[in-house]
Design an enzyme around this catalytic site. Structure first.
Site, PDB file in Angstrom:
ATOM      1  N   GLN A  73      -3.267  32.027 -50.166  1.00  0.00           N
ATOM      2  CA  GLN A  73      -3.560  30.699 -50.291  1.00  0.00           C
ATOM      3  C   GLN A  73      -4.516  29.985 -51.216  1.00  0.00           C
ATOM      4  O   GLN A  73      -5.395  30.995 -51.525  1.00  0.00           O
ATOM      5  CB  GLN A  73      -3.954  30.085 -48.817  1.00  0.00           C
ATOM      6  CG  GLN A  73      -2.597  30.369 -47.628  1.00  0.00           C
ATOM      7  CD  GLN A  73      -2.971  29.628 -46.514  1.00  0.00           C
ATOM      8  OE1 GLN A  73      -3.356  30.518 -45.485  1.00  0.00           O
ATOM      9  NE2 GLN A  73      -2.891  28.415 -46.325  1.00  0.00           N
ATOM     10  N   HIS A  74      -4.733  28.858 -51.544  1.00  0.00           N
ATOM     11  CA  HIS A  74      -5.710  27.979 -51.921  1.00  0.00           C
ATOM     12  C   HIS A  74      -5.671  28.107 -53.441  1.00  0.00           C
ATOM     13  O   HIS A  74      -6.521  27.328 -54.098  1.00  0.00           O
ATOM     14  CB  HIS A  74      -7.149  28.466 -51.383  1.00  0.00           C
ATOM     15  CG  HIS A  74      -7.339  28.720 -49.916  1.00  0.00           C
ATOM     16  ND1 HIS A  74      -6.899  27.441 -49.222  1.00  0.00           N
ATOM     17  CD2 HIS A  74      -7.535  29.224 -49.160  1.00  0.00           C
ATOM     18  CE1 HIS A  74      -6.927  27.789 -47.755  1.00  0.00           C
ATOM     19  NE2 HIS A  74      -7.342  29.210 -47.881  1.00  0.00           N
ATOM     20  N   ASP A 228       0.143  33.121 -47.069  1.00  0.00           N
ATOM     21  CA  ASP A 228       0.386  34.540 -46.478  1.00  0.00           C
ATOM     22  C   ASP A 228      -0.038  34.753 -45.075  1.00  0.00           C
ATOM     23  O   ASP A 228       0.576  35.248 -44.460  1.00  0.00           O
ATOM     24  CB  ASP A 228      -0.702  35.438 -47.367  1.00  0.00           C
ATOM     25  CG  ASP A 228      -2.095  34.693 -47.453  1.00  0.00           C
ATOM     26  OD1 ASP A 228      -2.422  33.787 -46.973  1.00  0.00           O
ATOM     27  OD2 ASP A 228      -3.118  35.478 -48.190  1.00  0.00           O
TER      28      ASP A 228
END
Length: 465
Positions: A73-74, A228
């Site tokens: 992520q991110h 994830d």
């Protein structure tokens, strides 16, 4: 009857894993892996190359009917108007945006951020990386026409398009950007503009959990993908009341919940699940690598480290490791370093250090679990997963630190499995009921003194920063 196959992808920080499963039963047919380059700033093309290698190592995808991608992520993937990558992606564990996070929170206040998007920005979030980009690389910020996340970009590449208007994402990954609300299911373009300093930047369309978002040039259907943690929860079949404690590169405590959270302290991130529910989550930057570091320091392998830890009594004789080896996200101390306290002639041996490493790792996650409980998130079962969960010491010490029995599922590729399950869902329109993994239950008497000592040392360290 002809068997229908689906592929699930886990494009993680360290590697790309592909599993190919029977869409009806979930039976594993084959799998493949390929490494990712190290670092916290990575060229997205490296992910694409690893994905192709993982497909090849899994025997190809010529017989696959659908694919979904789960990913870290991110990560900030900036694209120009022609669909070219503007600069290397800043990953979730890149802490150079710590000051940007502080400025964004100061501008609006923590409560306003929590109310808007369910989370208070920290250095990991995409919104803070965009503020860093605008401040430190204004030419790259000006060239950015669209912002995607790793799984968005890979799904888009699988479609064979260069049209940034075709970018898609899902609620779970969008909820980790800092400019999307999982309660209203809407982007907060005002927050995106605040970060980047200008309007008009395109973001991926948020697809429904089981939507087919497109096809590869070869006709393979593509599911929406997921972050994830949400993908892992789907792979584990987690239900409301289940708390997943994942020990990978990062440590993650997340819970499938029907109720959204809005924590102004910033401890709990109000993320979404891959199934339309919520996934309140607490993340630490330091998890499995704490054990790697301890094993390296003691010049032993992980099996020996586990034996050493279990040979030492609980509390490690007062030796405490605060494992902020890469800074820390929870608590938000991006500039912190690791520290060892209570070193005496009696604790200066490998077994005490090994025990302190395991207990330090678990104490941080126990604090995360407490935060979810205090926020009213239902906690009925703890599932311990990830690479470090394979350590016998971690599995046996965890219930003592957590104060609850711990369920350890059979090791698996949970993120990739969840993506494969989502691909089957997109293909058939019904979430498949695949057989759950086997589990082992660990129980132990609680050791509250261990957590009390850790908390005291943790705060002592904070006061010196």
């Amino acid at each position: 009857m002809t068997r229908v196959l689906v592929a699930g992808v886990d494009s993680s920080t360290q590697s790309c894993t592909v599993v190919i499963r029977d869409a009806a039963t979930g039976a594993l047919v084959r799998r493949g892996m390929a490494p990712h380059p190290a670092g916290t700033s990575v060229a997205p093309d490296a992910w694409w190359s690893a994905l192709q290698a993982a497909f090849e190592n899994a025997g190809g995808i010529g017989d696959v009917a659908a694919i979904s991608v789960g990913a870290q992520q991110h990560g900030m993937v900036c694209l120009d108007a022609a669909g070219a990558v503007v600069r290397d992606a800043l990953l979730w564990n890149d802490t150079r945006s710590a000051a940007a996070a502080e400025s964004l929170v100061a501008e609006l206040g923590a409560q306003a951020w929590a109310d808007a998007v369910g989370s208070v920005p920290v250095a990991s979030f995409t919104v803070t990386k965009l503020r860093w980009l605008a401040s430190h690389e204004p030419e790259h910020a000006a060239a950015t026409a669209a912002v995607a996340l790793p799984h968005d970009w890979l799904t888009w590449r699988l479609r064979g398009t260069s049209d940034i208007a075709e970018l898609t994402t899902d609620r779970s990954d969008a909820s980790g950007t800092g400019y999307f609300s999982s309660t209203t299911n809407q982007y907060r373009f005002d927050l995106l503009e605040r970060a980047l300093g200008r309007p008009g930047v395109l973001v991926p369309r948020v697809a429904a959990p089981s939507e087919v978002v497109g096809h590869t040039p070869g006709g393979i259907a593509l599911g929406p993908g997921a972050g994830d943690n949400a993908s892992a929860a789907l792979g584990l079949g987690a239900q409301p009341g289940d708390v997943v404690v994942s020990l990978g590169t990062s440590g993650v405590v997340s819970a499938v919940s029907p109720v959204a959270t809005a924590d102004p302290t910033g401890v709990i991130a109000g993320f979404a699940s891959a199934t339309g529910q919520q996934l309140p989550l607490v993340c630490t930057l330091n998890a499995a690598r704490v054990l790697d570091a301890a094993a390296t320091l003691l010049r032993v392998n992980h099996e020996s480290l586990s034996r050493l830890a279990l040979s030492c009594p609980p509390g490690a004789g007062g030796l405490v490791l605060v494992p902020y080896l890469e800074g820390e996200r929870t608590p938000n101390r991006p500039e912190a370093t690791g520290s060892l306290h209570g070193l005496t002639l009696g604790t200066a041996d490998p077994s005490h250090l090994a025990r302190a490493a395991v207990e330090g790792l678990l104490c941080g996650l126990a604090d995360a679990l407490d935060a979810l409980v205090e926020a009213g998130v239902p906690v009925e079962r703890i599932l311990l997963v990830g690479g470090a969960a394979r350590s016998e010491a971690v599995a046996r010490i965890a219930p003592a630190v957590f104060g609850r029995p711990v369920v350890v599922p059979t090791p698996g590729d949970y993120v990739a499995d969840g993506a494969a399950r989502q691909a089957a869902w997109a293909l058939s329109g019904a979430l498949p009921d695949w057989e759950a993994a086997g589990t082992v239950v660990h129980e132990a008497d609680p050791t509250p003194a261990v957590r009390d000592r850790y908390a005291a040392v943790r705060e002592m360290t904070a006061n010196r920063l």
